[in-house]
Write a protein that holds these residues in place. Structure first.
Motif, PDB file in Angstrom:
ATOM      1  N   ARG A  80       0.959  -1.426  -0.096  1.00 56.41           N
ATOM      2  CA  ARG A  80      -0.215  -0.172  -0.025  1.00 56.41           C
ATOM      3  C   ARG A  80       0.476   1.017  -0.409  1.00 56.41           C
ATOM      4  N   PRO A  81       0.613   2.078  -0.778  1.00 58.48           N
ATOM      5  CA  PRO A  81       1.185   3.860   0.083  1.00 58.48           C
ATOM      6  C   PRO A  81       1.772   4.445   0.830  1.00 58.48           C
ATOM      7  N   PHE A  82       0.554   3.979   1.722  1.00 56.65           N
ATOM      8  CA  PHE A  82       0.632   4.526   2.756  1.00 56.65           C
ATOM      9  C   PHE A  82       0.492   3.442   4.403  1.00 56.65           C
ATOM     10  N   THR A  83       1.506   4.281   5.171  1.00 58.29           N
ATOM     11  CA  THR A  83       1.061   3.130   6.716  1.00 58.29           C
ATOM     12  C   THR A  83      -0.368   4.000   6.969  1.00 58.29           C
ATOM     13  N   LEU A  84      -0.788   3.629   8.209  1.00 51.70           N
ATOM     14  CA  LEU A  84      -1.444   4.288   9.062  1.00 51.70           C
ATOM     15  C   LEU A  84      -1.005   5.385   9.232  1.00 51.70           C
ATOM     16  N   ASP A  85      -0.211   5.152   9.682  1.00 50.62           N
ATOM     17  CA  ASP A  85       0.138   6.877   9.696  1.00 50.62           C
ATOM     18  C   ASP A  85       0.868   7.954   9.508  1.00 50.62           C
ATOM     19  N   GLU A  86       1.732   6.896   8.003  1.00 47.61           N
ATOM     20  CA  GLU A  86       1.042   7.648   6.965  1.00 47.61           C
ATOM     21  C   GLU A  86       0.130   8.930   6.281  1.00 47.61           C
ATOM     22  N   LEU A  87      -0.966   8.277   6.110  1.00 48.32           N
ATOM     23  CA  LEU A  87      -1.938   8.263   6.142  1.00 48.32           C
ATOM     24  C   LEU A  87      -3.567   8.881   6.637  1.00 48.32           C
ATOM     25  N   ARG A  88      -2.656   8.847   8.580  1.00 56.08           N
ATOM     26  CA  ARG A  88      -3.347  10.074   8.784  1.00 56.08           C
ATOM     27  C   ARG A  88      -2.333  11.736   9.001  1.00 56.08           C
ATOM     28  N   ALA A  89      -0.919  11.216   8.703  1.00 59.67           N
ATOM     29  CA  ALA A  89      -0.412  12.302   8.653  1.00 59.67           C
ATOM     30  C   ALA A  89      -0.793  13.420   7.795  1.00 59.67           C
ATOM     31  N   TYR A  90      -1.052  12.703   6.735  1.00 58.93           N
ATOM     32  CA  TYR A  90      -0.879  13.441   4.772  1.00 58.93           C
ATOM     33  C   TYR A  90      -2.777  14.625   5.124  1.00 58.93           C
ATOM     34  N   LEU A  91      -3.594  13.496   5.208  1.00 51.60           N
ATOM     35  CA  LEU A  91      -4.617  13.764   5.428  1.00 51.60           C
ATOM     36  C   LEU A  91      -4.372  14.957   5.917  1.00 51.60           C
ATOM     37  N   ALA A  92      -4.554  15.213   7.446  1.00 54.61           N
ATOM     38  CA  ALA A  92      -4.333  16.586   8.404  1.00 54.61           C
ATOM     39  C   ALA A  92      -2.966  16.957   7.386  1.00 54.61           C
ATOM     40  N   GLU A  93      -3.024  17.305   6.437  1.00 57.23           N
ATOM     41  CA  GLU A  93      -2.106  18.121   5.610  1.00 57.23           C
ATOM     42  C   GLU A  93      -2.778  18.285   4.545  1.00 57.23           C
ATOM     43  N   VAL A  94      -3.282  17.403   4.024  1.00 56.29           N
ATOM     44  CA  VAL A  94      -3.721  18.667   2.841  1.00 56.29           C
ATOM     45  C   VAL A  94      -5.770  18.932   2.903  1.00 56.29           C
ATOM     46  N   PHE A  95      -6.049  18.079   4.296  1.00 56.34           N
ATOM     47  CA  PHE A  95      -7.392  18.530   4.427  1.00 56.34           C
ATOM     48  C   PHE A  95      -7.400  18.504   5.600  1.00 56.34           C
ATOM     49  N   PRO A  96      -6.592  20.496   6.708  1.00 53.78           N
ATOM     50  CA  PRO A  96      -7.131  19.795   8.294  1.00 53.78           C
ATOM     51  C   PRO A  96      -8.298  20.147   9.215  1.00 53.78           C
ATOM     52  N   GLN A  97      -9.131  21.005   7.550  1.00 55.27           N
ATOM     53  CA  GLN A  97     -10.255  21.699   8.517  1.00 55.27           C
ATOM     54  C   GLN A  97     -11.323  20.550   9.154  1.00 55.27           C
ATOM     55  N   VAL A  98     -10.885  19.449   8.284  1.00 54.60           N
ATOM     56  CA  VAL A  98     -11.929  18.356   8.899  1.00 54.60           C
ATOM     57  C   VAL A  98     -10.871  17.413  10.232  1.00 54.60           C
ATOM     58  N   TRP A  99      -9.808  17.466  10.193  1.00 58.77           N
ATOM     59  CA  TRP A  99      -9.655  17.133  10.945  1.00 58.77           C
ATOM     60  C   TRP A  99      -8.958  17.747  12.849  1.00 58.77           C
ATOM     61  N   ALA A 100      -9.362  18.782  12.485  1.00 56.69           N
ATOM     62  CA  ALA A 100      -9.106  19.746  13.201  1.00 56.69           C
ATOM     63  C   ALA A 100      -9.367  19.842  14.718  1.00 56.69           C
ATOM     64  N   ARG A 101     -10.888  19.451  15.383  1.00 61.09           N
ATOM     65  CA  ARG A 101     -11.786  19.240  15.925  1.00 61.09           C
ATOM     66  C   ARG A 101     -11.498  17.785  16.733  1.00 61.09           C
ATOM     67  N   GLY A 102     -11.051  17.333  16.445  1.00 58.14           N
ATOM     68  CA  GLY A 102     -11.111  16.078  16.839  1.00 58.14           C
ATOM     69  C   GLY A 102     -12.033  14.100  16.337  1.00 58.14           C
ATOM     70  N   ASP A 103     -13.554  15.138  15.269  1.00 57.32           N
ATOM     71  CA  ASP A 103     -14.201  14.786  15.166  1.00 57.32           C
ATOM     72  C   ASP A 103     -14.049  13.385  14.635  1.00 57.32           C
ATOM     73  N   TYR A 104     -13.053  13.005  13.977  1.00 54.64           N
ATOM     74  CA  TYR A 104     -12.718  11.623  13.214  1.00 54.64           C
ATOM     75  C   TYR A 104     -11.899  11.320  13.522  1.00 54.64           C
ATOM     76  N   ALA A 105     -11.001   9.747  13.716  1.00 54.81           N
ATOM     77  CA  ALA A 105     -10.472   9.343  13.679  1.00 54.81           C
ATOM     78  C   ALA A 105     -10.254   7.767  13.133  1.00 54.81           C
ATOM     79  N   ILE A 106      -9.176   7.362  12.033  1.00 56.59           N
ATOM     80  CA  ILE A 106      -9.442   6.410  11.133  1.00 56.59           C
ATOM     81  C   ILE A 106      -8.454   5.309  12.076  1.00 56.59           C
ATOM     82  N   GLU A 107      -9.184   4.673  12.540  1.00 56.14           N
ATOM     83  CA  GLU A 107      -8.943   3.309  13.327  1.00 56.14           C
ATOM     84  C   GLU A 107      -8.412   1.987  12.806  1.00 56.14           C
ATOM     85  N   ALA A 108      -8.985   1.771  11.009  1.00 59.37           N
ATOM     86  CA  ALA A 108      -7.904   0.804  10.644  1.00 59.37           C
ATOM     87  C   ALA A 108      -7.933   1.287   9.205  1.00 59.37           C
TER      88      ALA A 108
END
Length: 150
Positions: free
Chosen positions: A8-36
């Motif tokens: 896969r292109p991303f590990t779980l942690d790499e995917l979380r970091a990438y999404l926080a970088e390119v889509f920060p408004q979704v992750w800023a408040r902590g409403d969503y968590a990628i579990e697996a």
């Protein structure tokens, strides 16, 4: 190498970091968590907050819709990598029962992943229950290689 063993292109942690970088408004408040994430799959949590409720004390339809769309995006990016402009072309949701005012879990299964389209389904359940509160199907458009990588 068998398809199921594809790197896969991303590990779980790499995917979380990438999404926080390119889509920060979704992750800023902590409403969503990628579990697996896994082959053609993902699990994403909507962390309960009273802002997600509608009159009657149940999680709102828009909150469930957003979770479904985001979970599909996560599963797709886990498969295709750094493609910022993969976009939703359709998303249909069936509301099956009233979710309790607690976390919602979205379990995604990608049914098709082609060069230009991805199709998946999402089962939404309330934390602690196996009964689906909603079922969604969605299609994403994937830009041609080189058009929207980043």
């Amino acid at each position: 190498m068998p398809h199921h063993a594809k790197a896969r292109p991303f590990t779980l942690d790499e995917l979380r970091a990438y999404l926080a970088e390119v889509f920060p408004q979704v992750w800023a408040r902590g409403d969503y968590a990628i579990e697996a994430v896994g082959p053609m799959s993902a699990t994403v949590r909507l962390v309960y907050h009273p802002d997600h409720l509608r009159p009657g004390g149940t999680i709102s339809g828009p909150a469930m819709f957003t979770l479904s769309d985001l979970a599909l995006y996560v599963a797709i990016l886990h498969e295709i990598g750094r493609v910022k402009l993969a976009v939703t072309t359709s998303l249909t949701i069936n509301f099956l029962r009233k979710p309790e005012p607690r976390d919602l879990i979205a379990r995604v299964r990608l049914m098709k992943l082609g060069k230009r389209l991805a199709v998946g389904e999402v089962a939404l359940t309330s934390e602690g229950s196996d009964e689906m509160v909603a079922h969604a199907t969605g299609t994403y458009s994937i830009p041609a290689k080189g058009d929207a990588e980043g």
